[in-house]
Design an enzyme around this catalytic site. Structure first.
Site, mmCIF file in Angstrom:
data_model
loop_
_atom_site.group_PDB
_atom_site.id
_atom_site.type_symbol
_atom_site.label_atom_id
_atom_site.label_comp_id
_atom_site.label_asym_id
_atom_site.label_seq_id
_atom_site.Cartn_x
_atom_site.Cartn_y
_atom_site.Cartn_z
ATOM 1 N N ARG A 167 -3.871 28.426 44.294
ATOM 2 C CA ARG A 167 -4.220 27.281 43.469
ATOM 3 C C ARG A 167 -4.233 26.008 44.301
ATOM 4 O O ARG A 167 -3.272 25.693 44.987
ATOM 5 C CB ARG A 167 -3.185 27.132 42.360
ATOM 6 C CG ARG A 167 -3.339 25.852 41.603
ATOM 7 C CD ARG A 167 -2.303 25.793 40.520
ATOM 8 N NE ARG A 167 -2.176 24.425 40.068
ATOM 9 C CZ ARG A 167 -2.122 24.097 38.798
ATOM 10 N NH1 ARG A 167 -2.220 25.005 37.879
ATOM 11 N NH2 ARG A 167 -1.961 22.853 38.458
ATOM 12 N N ASP A 217 -5.916 27.403 36.502
ATOM 13 C CA ASP A 217 -4.909 26.783 35.666
ATOM 14 C C ASP A 217 -4.555 27.773 34.575
ATOM 15 O O ASP A 217 -5.453 28.282 33.897
ATOM 16 C CB ASP A 217 -5.577 25.574 34.986
ATOM 17 C CG ASP A 217 -4.743 24.344 35.018
ATOM 18 O OD1 ASP A 217 -3.611 24.385 35.536
ATOM 19 O OD2 ASP A 217 -5.239 23.322 34.517
ATOM 20 N N ASP A 259 -2.097 27.906 31.254
ATOM 21 C CA ASP A 259 -1.206 27.109 30.410
ATOM 22 C C ASP A 259 -0.741 27.937 29.218
ATOM 23 O O ASP A 259 -1.559 28.616 28.587
ATOM 24 C CB ASP A 259 -1.938 25.881 29.836
ATOM 25 C CG ASP A 259 -2.276 24.845 30.892
ATOM 26 O OD1 ASP A 259 -1.462 24.674 31.823
ATOM 27 O OD2 ASP A 259 -3.344 24.216 30.772
ATOM 28 N N ARG A 308 -9.758 22.467 40.176
ATOM 29 C CA ARG A 308 -8.686 23.414 40.511
ATOM 30 C C ARG A 308 -9.200 24.845 40.493
ATOM 31 O O ARG A 308 -10.140 25.154 39.748
ATOM 32 C CB ARG A 308 -7.475 23.227 39.586
ATOM 33 C CG ARG A 308 -7.684 23.497 38.131
ATOM 34 C CD ARG A 308 -7.928 22.286 37.243
ATOM 35 N NE ARG A 308 -7.358 21.016 37.604
ATOM 36 C CZ ARG A 308 -6.155 20.580 37.199
ATOM 37 N NH1 ARG A 308 -5.394 21.336 36.461
ATOM 38 N NH2 ARG A 308 -5.764 19.379 37.540
HETATM 39 N N1 ROI Z 1 -11.769 20.230 31.687
HETATM 40 C C1 ROI Z 1 -12.288 21.371 31.221
HETATM 41 N N2 ROI Z 1 -13.497 21.349 30.665
HETATM 42 N N3 ROI Z 1 -11.620 22.562 31.296
HETATM 43 C C2 ROI Z 1 -10.375 22.636 31.835
HETATM 44 O O1 ROI Z 1 -9.777 23.729 31.885
HETATM 45 C C3 ROI Z 1 -9.791 21.449 32.329
HETATM 46 N N4 ROI Z 1 -8.545 21.445 32.868
HETATM 47 C C4 ROI Z 1 -7.974 20.344 33.315
HETATM 48 C C5 ROI Z 1 -8.673 19.000 33.260
HETATM 49 C C6 ROI Z 1 -8.801 18.480 34.682
HETATM 50 C C7 ROI Z 1 -7.846 18.046 32.413
HETATM 51 N N5 ROI Z 1 -10.000 19.088 32.698
HETATM 52 C C8 ROI Z 1 -10.531 20.246 32.240
HETATM 53 O O2 ROI Z 1 -6.737 20.401 33.778
#
Ligand code: ROI
Length: 166
Positions: A83, A95, A97, A92
């Site tokens: 990552r 991610d 979550d 990134r």
């Molecule tokens: N924007 C989108 N469309 N999808 C994401 O998973 C995502 N993840 C983030 C940030 C940078 C806030 N923007 C994102 O962490």
């Protein structure tokens, strides 16, 4: 067993593969079952616009782990994907979550559950609606369907299901 919803996102280094591989890795977390995964969606970035679109998906897991153990496992997977996070709200590779963990409400340094941005993000709401149309958002039990109308339609238009060969 607790039902938990994981949000996945990537916009670097073959994002579709990142998310598909991550899902396979979710299925290998100890004491955890991968129950379902949504389609892959393409979404415009939330945050700085000078970055590639994201690929997003959500997965439903059942786990015997506690939230901290699950977070450790997710961070292991993120690290295996090398990552990188180039800047705050920037691109990134992967991610992961925890969006929901049963009906738990957790607010610690490491964990905020339900995810505080869940309701504002079309790329988490719509994939979850796809796999769990009757989902109710804890702790108030708000039907997921009720919040779809409050999402900006501009954001909905910016979200596309990715189909093979298109
Ligand atoms: N924007 C989108 N469309 N999808 C994401 O998973 C995502 N993840 C983030 C940030 C940078 C806030 N923007 C994102 O962490």
């Amino acid at each position: 067993m607790t039902e938990t919803i994981i949000g996945m996102g990537s916009n670097l280094d073959h994002p579709e593969e990142q998310v598909i591989t991550a899902c396979r890795e979710l299925s290998r977390i100890p004491e955890t079952i991968l129950v379902q995964m949504s389609s892959l969606y393409s979404s415009v970035p939330v945050g700085p616009q000078d970055q590639p679109n994201f690929v997003n998906s959500v997965a439903l897991l059942r786990t015997e782990l506690n939230p901290e153990q699950l977070l450790d496992a997710l961070q292991d997977i993120e690290n295996r994907h090398r990552r990188v996070r180039l800047r705050h709200w920037g691109p990134r590779t992967l991610d992961l979550d925890i969006l929901f963990f049963g009906s738990a409400v957790i607010d610690t340094e490491r964990l905020q559950i339900p995810h505080p941005e869940f309701r504002n993000r079309v790329f988490t709401v719509i994939p979850l609606l796809e796999i769990l149309p009757d989902f109710r958002i804890p702790p108030e039990n708000t039907p997921l369907q009720d919040i779809v109308g409050s999402l900006p339609s501009r954001d909905l238009e910016a979200l596309h299901i990715l189909r093979k060969n298109s």
